[in-house]
Design a protein around this motif. Structure first.
Motif, short mmCIF file in Angstrom:
data_model
loop_
_atom_site.label_atom_id
_atom_site.label_comp_id
_atom_site.label_asym_id
_atom_site.label_seq_id
_atom_site.Cartn_x
_atom_site.Cartn_y
_atom_site.Cartn_z
N UNK A 149 0.76 -1.15 0.00
CA UNK A 149 0.07 -0.09 -0.23
C UNK A 149 0.88 1.19 -0.11
N UNK A 150 2.00 1.33 0.84
CA UNK A 150 2.74 2.47 0.85
C UNK A 150 3.56 2.60 -0.33
N UNK A 151 4.01 1.47 -1.28
CA UNK A 151 4.75 1.54 -2.29
C UNK A 151 3.69 2.15 -3.20
N UNK A 152 2.45 1.62 -3.55
CA UNK A 152 1.48 2.40 -4.35
C UNK A 152 1.24 3.67 -4.21
N UNK A 153 1.07 3.87 -2.93
CA UNK A 153 0.92 5.60 -2.51
C UNK A 153 2.10 6.34 -2.84
N UNK A 154 3.42 6.09 -2.58
CA UNK A 154 4.28 6.68 -2.95
C UNK A 154 4.62 6.98 -4.60
N UNK A 155 4.17 5.85 -5.43
CA UNK A 155 4.35 6.17 -6.93
C UNK A 155 3.24 7.22 -7.12
N UNK A 156 1.96 7.10 -6.49
CA UNK A 156 1.00 8.15 -6.67
C UNK A 156 1.56 9.59 -6.43
N UNK A 157 2.24 9.77 -5.50
CA UNK A 157 2.83 11.21 -4.99
C UNK A 157 3.68 11.60 -6.09
N UNK A 158 4.67 10.48 -6.40
CA UNK A 158 5.74 10.95 -7.28
C UNK A 158 5.20 11.24 -8.49
N UNK A 159 4.24 10.74 -9.21
CA UNK A 159 3.55 10.89 -10.39
C UNK A 159 2.83 12.28 -10.41
N UNK A 160 2.20 12.69 -9.28
CA UNK A 160 1.40 13.70 -9.30
C UNK A 160 2.15 14.89 -8.31
N UNK A 161 3.37 14.93 -8.22
CA UNK A 161 3.84 15.87 -7.43
C UNK A 161 4.28 17.12 -8.29
N UNK A 162 3.97 18.47 -7.80
CA UNK A 162 4.33 19.72 -8.48
C UNK A 162 5.31 20.34 -7.69
N UNK A 163 6.45 20.72 -8.10
CA UNK A 163 7.37 21.35 -7.35
C UNK A 163 6.90 23.06 -7.18
N UNK A 164 6.23 23.55 -7.97
CA UNK A 164 5.82 24.77 -7.83
C UNK A 164 4.54 24.86 -7.31
#
Length: 73
Positions: A53-68
């Motif tokens: 579950x944590x691995x899937x969540x981490x992938x979602x965060x990485x794919x939808x992360x915006x630095x700005x």
């Protein structure tokens, strides 16, 4: 331009939800962790489901992360 679900935290390291989609993903992750913990009859295998579950969540965060992106707080 498309808004990110997660952005940098104001204080500290990591990502914080910046939209309702980010908050929904975080809530689903928490419910999934609870479900995995309660759902397994054999407690020795809890960590496998929780790590998945944590691995899937981490992938979602990485794919939808915006630095700005700006955090609402």
């Amino acid at each position: 331009m498309k808004r990110g679900w997660f952005g940098p935290r104001r204080i500290g390291w990591g990502a914080a939800p910046t939209s309702w989609e980010g908050w929904l993903a975080t809530g689903v992750m928490v419910l999934a962790l609870i479900g995995v913990s309660v759902g397994f009859g054999d407690r020795s295998n809890d960590w496998i489901g929780q790590m998945a579950v944590l691995a899937i969540y981490s992938v979602v965060v990485l794919l939808t992360y915006r630095r700005d992106a700006r955090t609402p707080f």
